[in-house]
Design a protein around this motif. Structure first.
Motif, PDB file in Angstrom:
ATOM      1  N   CYS A 108      55.942  56.540  -4.035  1.00  0.00           N
ATOM      2  CA  CYS A 108      57.063  57.382  -4.423  1.00  0.00           C
ATOM      3  C   CYS A 108      56.967  58.809  -3.873  1.00  0.00           C
ATOM      4  O   CYS A 108      57.905  59.305  -3.239  1.00  0.00           O
ATOM      5  CB  CYS A 108      57.185  57.409  -5.939  1.00  0.00           C
ATOM      6  N   LEU A 109      55.869  59.487  -4.132  1.00  0.00           N
ATOM      7  CA  LEU A 109      55.757  60.879  -3.716  1.00  0.00           C
ATOM      8  C   LEU A 109      55.764  61.014  -2.202  1.00  0.00           C
ATOM      9  O   LEU A 109      56.335  61.957  -1.652  1.00  0.00           O
ATOM     10  CB  LEU A 109      54.494  61.493  -4.311  1.00  0.00           C
ATOM     11  N   PHE A 138      61.956  55.444  -8.571  1.00  0.00           N
ATOM     12  CA  PHE A 138      61.205  56.504  -9.246  1.00  0.00           C
ATOM     13  C   PHE A 138      61.225  56.304 -10.762  1.00  0.00           C
ATOM     14  O   PHE A 138      60.215  56.525 -11.434  1.00  0.00           O
ATOM     15  CB  PHE A 138      61.768  57.880  -8.873  1.00  0.00           C
ATOM     16  N   ASN A 141      58.833  53.725 -11.923  1.00  0.00           N
ATOM     17  CA  ASN A 141      57.457  54.201 -11.911  1.00  0.00           C
ATOM     18  C   ASN A 141      57.218  55.353 -12.895  1.00  0.00           C
ATOM     19  O   ASN A 141      56.148  55.966 -12.893  1.00  0.00           O
ATOM     20  CB  ASN A 141      57.070  54.646 -10.491  1.00  0.00           C
ATOM     21  N   LEU A 143      58.534  58.317 -13.110  1.00  0.00           N
ATOM     22  CA  LEU A 143      58.543  59.672 -12.547  1.00  0.00           C
ATOM     23  C   LEU A 143      59.893  60.337 -12.845  1.00  0.00           C
ATOM     24  O   LEU A 143      60.713  60.566 -11.952  1.00  0.00           O
ATOM     25  CB  LEU A 143      58.270  59.613 -11.046  1.00  0.00           C
ATOM     26  N   TYR A 144      60.113  60.678 -14.111  1.00  0.00           N
ATOM     27  CA  TYR A 144      61.423  61.142 -14.539  1.00  0.00           C
ATOM     28  C   TYR A 144      61.724  62.568 -14.070  1.00  0.00           C
ATOM     29  O   TYR A 144      62.894  62.906 -13.860  1.00  0.00           O
ATOM     30  CB  TYR A 144      61.545  61.023 -16.058  1.00  0.00           C
ATOM     31  N   ASP A 145      60.704  63.390 -13.909  1.00  0.00           N
ATOM     32  CA  ASP A 145      60.943  64.724 -13.359  1.00  0.00           C
ATOM     33  C   ASP A 145      61.468  64.627 -11.932  1.00  0.00           C
ATOM     34  O   ASP A 145      62.389  65.352 -11.538  1.00  0.00           O
ATOM     35  CB  ASP A 145      59.654  65.551 -13.379  1.00  0.00           C
ATOM     36  N   GLN A 146      60.887  63.704 -11.174  1.00  0.00           N
ATOM     37  CA  GLN A 146      61.347  63.502  -9.796  1.00  0.00           C
ATOM     38  C   GLN A 146      62.740  62.856  -9.766  1.00  0.00           C
ATOM     39  O   GLN A 146      63.527  63.136  -8.858  1.00  0.00           O
ATOM     40  CB  GLN A 146      60.346  62.643  -9.025  1.00  0.00           C
TER      41      GLN A 146
END
Length: 256
Positions: A108-109, A138, A141, A143-146
């Motif tokens: 993801c990142l 996202f 995975n 990654l809610y901020d992203q």
């Protein structure tokens, strides 16, 4: 035995085998001489549609591998060098293929860095379906901020096309992961760019919000749906089309 054959609009003499040995040929009699017509098949009819951004070239595979190695070493200078030497030399469809492959592998990142690099390309045009795909991956995975960052990037895009299929995919992902604030904001974004919600939009919103207990938000959407269609009978209809985003599907074809 000889005859005449037509091939590419010209006639040539050919030796003909007995009729029984060529059951697939079309025979006809003309002045006592057998004649076979040879028709060339249009191979273009057999070609499968290109799925740009999906198939990985050798260069794209090498770029994926190099990016992952640099990321594993956690060396920013190495990663920057890979972007310069491998990724930025790719054709635009290979760049999209690299992005989708990284998403498929839940990198993801790293995929976010690739996406930000793509956005700086001169040929880049925002595609809502691609944003929807990224939001889905996202969120899966955690990654809610992203996810919020990606959505805000979508919101800030210039010349955003009113792509109802893409926005429905975004809404479906946001509702399924209970990101209610982004759901309501996305509804306003659609209206701001002239993307009128359709019946599928309202089904996703109303049924989805009520399923997770968000009756207040659902009530607001119900009022909008009544203004558009006069009744809500369509909420009981079943979706007959598959979800437009699936990372394991080959049906997404992002055009830039």
């Amino acid at each position: 035995m000889t005859g005449v054959a037509q091939c590419s609009s010209s006639w040539v003499d050919v030796k003909l085998p007995p009729r029984a040995s060529c059951p697939a040929q079309t025979w006809r009699e003309q002045r006592g001489t057998r004649m076979v017509v040879i028709e060339m098949r249009d191979r273009s009819k057999n070609r499968k549609p290109l799925q740009r951004g999906r198939n990985l070239s050798i260069e794209a595979i090498q770029a994926v591998q190099a990016l992952k190695r640099a990321r594993q070493h956690n060396n920013s200078s190495d990663l920057h060098q890979v972007f310069n030497s491998k990724f930025r030399r790719l054709l635009k469809f290979d760049m999209i293929a690299v992005l989708r492959e990284l998403l498929r592998q839940n990198q993801c990142l790293l995929s976010l860095k690739v996406f930000e690099d793509i956005r700086r390309e001169s040929w880049y045009k925002p595609q809502v379906l691609l944003y929807a795909e990224m939001i889905q991956v996202f969120a899966e995975n955690g990654l809610y901020d992203q996810v919020e960052y990606i959505y805000l990037s979508l919101k800030r895009e210039d010349c955003l096309e009113p792509d109802i299929e893409g926005f429905n995919a975004v809404l479906k992902s946001l509702v399924s992961f209970k990101l209610i604030g982004l759901v309501m904001d996305c509804c306003n974004l659609m209206k701001a760019i002239g993307c009128e919600p359709d019946r599928s939009s309202f089904r996703i919103l109303i049924n989805g919000l009520e399923a997770i207990g968000e009756t207040a938000a659902s009530g607001i959407i119900r009022q909008d749906a009544l203004k558009y269609y006069g009744d809500l009978d369509f909420l009981e209809e079943e979706e007959i089309t598959a979800s437009p985003i699936s990372r394991r599907s080959n049906t997404i074809c992002t055009q830039f």
